[in-house]
Enzyme design. Sequence first.
Site, PDB file in Angstrom:
ATOM      1  N   CYS A   1     -16.331  16.741  19.927  1.00  0.00           N
ATOM      2  CA  CYS A   1     -16.166  17.824  18.936  1.00  0.00           C
ATOM      3  C   CYS A   1     -14.706  18.234  18.781  1.00  0.00           C
ATOM      4  CB  CYS A   1     -16.994  19.030  19.354  1.00  0.00           C
ATOM      5  SG  CYS A   1     -16.579  19.653  20.992  1.00  0.00           S
TER       6      CYS A   1
ATOM      7  N   HIS B   1     -17.819  24.288  22.167  1.00  0.00           N
ATOM      8  CA  HIS B   1     -17.912  23.440  20.985  1.00  0.00           C
ATOM      9  C   HIS B   1     -16.732  23.721  20.052  1.00  0.00           C
ATOM     10  CE1 HIS B   1     -19.751  20.812  18.148  1.00  0.00           C
ATOM     11  NE2 HIS B   1     -20.108  21.751  17.293  1.00  0.00           N
TER      12      HIS B   1
ATOM     13  N   ASN C   1     -18.966  21.818  10.708  1.00  0.00           N
ATOM     14  CA  ASN C   1     -19.410  21.258  11.979  1.00  0.00           C
ATOM     15  C   ASN C   1     -19.262  19.733  11.937  1.00  0.00           C
ATOM     16  OD1 ASN C   1     -20.499  21.160  14.532  1.00  0.00           O
ATOM     17  ND2 ASN C   1     -22.385  22.257  13.995  1.00  0.00           N
TER      18      ASN C   1
ATOM     19  N   GLN D   1     -20.274  13.380  14.953  1.00  0.00           N
ATOM     20  CA  GLN D   1     -19.772  12.940  16.262  1.00  0.00           C
ATOM     21  C   GLN D   1     -20.798  12.119  17.032  1.00  0.00           C
ATOM     22  OE1 GLN D   1     -19.611  17.262  17.675  1.00  0.00           O
ATOM     23  NE2 GLN D   1     -20.009  16.236  19.607  1.00  0.00           N
TER      24      GLN D   1
END
Length: 338
Positions: A152, A286, A306, A146
């Site tokens: 996110c 997140h 992630n 990102q």
Amino acid sequence: MRAKIIFNMNPQLILLISVISCLMVTACQALTDDEVTREWNTFLEKTKKSYKSPVEASRRLAIFKENLQDIENHNALFEQGKVTYKKAVTKFTDLTKEEFSQYINKSKLSQRPKQSKNMFKANPNLTVAGEIDWRNYGAVTYVKDQGQCGSCWSFSATGSMEGQAALVEGRQLVLSEQNLIDCALEEYGNDGCNGGSMDGAFEYVTFYGIDSEEDYPYLEYQYYCRQQGSVFGISSYADVEQDEYTLQLAVAQIGPISVGIDATNELQNYGSGILIDQTCGEQINHGVLVVGYGSEGGNDYWIIKNSWGQNWGEQGYFRLIRGYSACGINLMASYPIV
Ligand SMILES: *[C@@H]1O[C@H](CO)[C@@H](O)[C@H](O)[C@H]1NC(C)=O
Ligand SMILES: *[C@@H]1O[C@H](CO)[C@@H](O)[C@H](O)[C@H]1NC(C)=O
């Protein structure tokens, strides 16, 4: 608990305690200047970072050095089997805890725009696997990055949509975060690079579909909406009850699931292993993607994708302790319905 108490103390005390705990660890030694310099040069090379001025560069080096010593001390504990995860130099190692927390806060997840009409219901006729890793079933695409944009939420949303495209429709798609950042705006509770929510993204896609990554590539900043077509659509989305066992059932029976977590503090310099972070709370900030779960050495864990690039953590993934509602992982889980 102990770490939490230490976390609230003033810096001198923390330093004193880390010196003492350092003395107790036989393998723990102060880093030499040569070691620091070597790690710093590798860090600069890998991250391609440069700083505005020599003053800023030396300030960053000082912060890096402090983090590096903490990483060394922690990993000495890992070698002794006292902690379940290793730390490593990441692209965030030149940031203070405070600055990392600011970065995380920027990508802040909005609350769900409204409670979804649908709630996940486990199918009692399906058995639930003791372990599952959806990466082995072609249901998870490569790890993305990102960058500086607080997006996110869009990566978490594309992740679970890519999963459903593969598992329900048998299509290997890579979907566009930029499409969501540019087009799924305030009316969906989102604010581009300043945050948003996965449910808001799903809501947009129920109306307009979503373009592919290739046709609508990532920019790392918000731009005007340029959606041309749609390669994937959903009919709705569902939330998962705020309970970790229900989340496990959802991951087993549906596929990769979008979740929100509190990503402060230990993810900053996470390296590998099962993360037990005594300092994270329930301030969800997140968006990530649960792609499976398992057990190792008596600890149950989640496997989480992630959006911080493939060089962070376990090739872009991390494992988080399961069964303790760690870092609020049970609080904001949802997925698209094709
Ligand atoms: C980040 O947000 C949390 C929760 O709103 C707040 O407590 C914390 O102070 C913020 N951190 C920074 C560095 O702004
Ligand atoms: C489970 O199986 C029973 C008996 O075959 C069936 O009636 C029921 O509809 C099934 N439930 C689901 C959710 O598929």
